[in-house]
Design a protein around this motif. Structure first.
Motif, short mmCIF file in Angstrom:
data_model
loop_
_atom_site.label_atom_id
_atom_site.label_comp_id
_atom_site.label_asym_id
_atom_site.label_seq_id
_atom_site.Cartn_x
_atom_site.Cartn_y
_atom_site.Cartn_z
N ARG A 1 -11.76 6.55 -4.52
CA ARG A 1 -12.39 7.86 -4.34
C ARG A 1 -13.89 7.67 -4.16
O ARG A 1 -14.55 6.98 -4.94
N MET A 2 -14.41 8.27 -3.08
CA MET A 2 -15.83 8.17 -2.78
C MET A 2 -16.53 9.42 -3.29
O MET A 2 -15.99 10.52 -3.26
N GLY A 3 -17.76 9.25 -3.78
CA GLY A 3 -18.54 10.37 -4.28
C GLY A 3 -20.01 10.03 -4.30
O GLY A 3 -20.44 9.00 -3.75
N GLU B 1 -3.86 9.16 -3.80
CA GLU B 1 -3.49 9.02 -2.39
C GLU B 1 -3.22 7.55 -2.09
O GLU B 1 -3.89 6.66 -2.62
N HIS B 2 -2.24 7.31 -1.22
CA HIS B 2 -1.99 5.96 -0.75
C HIS B 2 -3.01 5.59 0.33
O HIS B 2 -3.49 6.45 1.06
N TRP B 3 -3.32 4.31 0.42
CA TRP B 3 -4.09 3.84 1.57
C TRP B 3 -3.27 4.04 2.83
O TRP B 3 -2.04 3.93 2.82
N SER B 4 -3.93 4.33 3.95
CA SER B 4 -3.22 4.54 5.21
C SER B 4 -2.84 3.23 5.89
O SER B 4 -1.95 3.18 6.74
N PHE C 1 -0.69 9.46 -13.94
CA PHE C 1 0.02 9.35 -12.67
C PHE C 1 1.52 9.48 -12.90
O PHE C 1 2.04 9.06 -13.94
N GLY C 2 2.22 10.07 -11.91
CA GLY C 2 3.66 10.24 -11.98
C GLY C 2 4.37 9.30 -11.03
O GLY C 2 3.74 8.51 -10.31
N PRO C 3 5.70 9.38 -10.97
CA PRO C 3 6.51 8.46 -10.16
C PRO C 3 6.17 8.45 -8.67
O PRO C 3 6.33 7.42 -8.01
N THR C 4 5.72 9.58 -8.12
CA THR C 4 5.43 9.63 -6.69
C THR C 4 3.99 9.27 -6.35
O THR C 4 3.63 9.19 -5.18
N ASP C 5 3.16 9.06 -7.36
CA ASP C 5 1.77 8.68 -7.12
C ASP C 5 1.69 7.19 -6.77
O ASP C 5 2.54 6.40 -7.17
N PRO C 6 0.65 6.79 -6.04
CA PRO C 6 0.56 5.39 -5.59
C PRO C 6 0.39 4.40 -6.73
O PRO C 6 -0.30 4.69 -7.71
N LEU C 7 1.00 3.23 -6.57
CA LEU C 7 0.83 2.16 -7.55
C LEU C 7 -0.58 1.59 -7.46
O LEU C 7 -1.17 1.23 -8.48
N VAL D 1 0.82 -1.21 0.00
CA VAL D 1 0.00 0.00 0.00
C VAL D 1 0.85 1.26 0.00
O VAL D 1 0.34 2.35 -0.28
N SER D 2 2.14 1.14 0.31
CA SER D 2 3.00 2.32 0.32
C SER D 2 3.85 2.45 -0.95
O SER D 2 4.60 3.42 -1.10
N LEU D 3 3.72 1.49 -1.87
CA LEU D 3 4.47 1.55 -3.12
C LEU D 3 4.00 2.71 -3.99
O LEU D 3 2.81 3.00 -4.08
#
Length: 368
Positions: A242-244, A259-262, A231-237, A172-174
């Motif tokens: 997203r909720m709506g 966003e990464h999962w917490s 998405f770029g290199p720092t965005d989550p894999l 989840v942090s990748l």
């Protein structure tokens, strides 16, 4: 409501700070210590820690053996009991050296917190771990939908876990930049500065040879992130959902966000639903590591291949791979022994001799 002892709370706070700041213990370890202390206080009705005596230790061990796990409803396992007792033993040893406690806490009494020899042996006994076969993982992935970005993310997440054997907290942090698909096989660099690896180790993992179709699922998802979602290199894999506002008027999943999962709870839920959809029992993400080690036992034909496979899982020592993940179930054990006998008759066994030599060198001795 559970009773609180102000004096005990101060001591627990000081001890947790000591473990964190002086000993560098992880949050998971600190939580285990908190749970052990809470169980002890529940047994003693939160009596002052300074009143600790051997009779309390004996009574607590008896109570602990009768305690049922919150999730399972079954008595605590021998390993859980041993871990709890070890945490308490370390705490009271620390407490005995604190000002004002040296004359109150006796080291001889602390020794009574040790498990019996039989219970200690039970706690250390290796356990067979249920794990999915590669075919079961494929069946689960095949049953997953692909219509939406969320569907494709979930499908790629399950495939990626088998391709890499990555732990769920690291998963989840990748970020996208941690994966290089220009190499063959693709490589995942788990940098502990940004990825939640175990013991903050730097791990380099190449896709395991579990199938080009599974690799395609993962790489197609990566290309979709880059080309479609920008998405770029720092965005989550594997980005968070997203909720709506859904079509029915209430909140619902509507896509992915940068966003990464917490934590890894959503990942485990994705796995649960995937296996349920395929009509299979639930296998948590970590069991895929056991799947990969058992696959190594049939694919690896030389010490070098076994070492590369082990290193790919982030293990520095082959023994970790074989003892922690590679235990063979008794039925399979019989099949392997029988096959080895036939191979020996045909002049086989060279690879086994080489592996034996490597393990012997690791122990610092020469093979017999």
């Amino acid at each position: 409501m559970a009773r609180l002892n102000p004096s005990n709370e101060r001591l627990k706070r000081d001890y947790i700070r000591y473990l964190k700041e002086a000993k560098g213990k992880s949050e998971a370890t600190l939580d285990a210590v908190r749970k052990a202390l809470a169980r002890y206080e529940a047994c003693t009705a939160a009596k002052d820690f300074k009143t600790f005596r051997r009779e309390q230790a004996i009574g607590f061990k008896a109570r602990l053996a009768e305690t049922e796990g919150v999730r399972t409803g079954e008595p605590l396992s021998a390993s859980t009991q041993a871990t709890t007792l070890a945490a308490l033993k370390e705490f009271f040893t620390w407490l005995a050296w604190q000002p004002g406690f040296k004359s109150k806490i006796h080291m001889a009494d602390i020794e009574y917190l040790g498990p019996s020899n039989k219970d200690a042996a039970r706690a250390k006994a290796p356990k067979l771990r249920d794990h999915p076969s590669v075919e079961q993982v494929r069946a689960a992935i095949a049953a997953m939908p692909t219509e939406t970005a969320i569907d494709r993310r979930n499908r790629a997440l399950v495939a990626f876990t088998l391709l890499t054997g990555i732990r769920d907290r690291a998963l989840v942090s990748l970020s996208l930049g941690n994966v290089d698909t220009s190499r063959m096989p693709p490589v995942v660099r788990q940098d502990p500065n940004s990825v939640e690896t175990k013991f903050a180790k730097a791990i380099v993992t190449y896709f395991f040879p579990v199938g080009d179709d599974l690799a395609a699922i993962a790489t197609d998802w990566i290309e979709e992130l880059r080309q479609v979602h920008l998405f770029g290199p720092t965005d989550p894999l594997f980005p968070r959902t997203r909720m709506g506002l859904g079509e029915a008027g209430g909140f619902a999943p509507v896509g992915i966000e940068r966003e990464h999962w917490s934590n890894a709870s959503p990942v485990r839920e994705i796995f649960r639903k995937a296996f349920e959809r395929a009509g299979l029992p639930y296998f948590p993400p970590h069991t895929f590591r056991h799947t990969l080690v058992h696959l190594a036992q049939t694919l690896c034909r030389s010490p070098e291949e076994l070492k590369a496979w082990s290193q790919n899982l982030g293990h520095e020592n082959i023994a970790t791979t074989l003892t922690s993940y590679g235990r063979i179930d008794p039925h399979r054990q019989g099949e392997v022994i029988g096959r080895m006998g036939r191979e020996e008759e045909n002049g086989g066994g060279d690879a086994l001799a080489q592996i034996g030599a490597i393990l012997a060198r690791h122990r610092g001795c020469s093979p017999a």
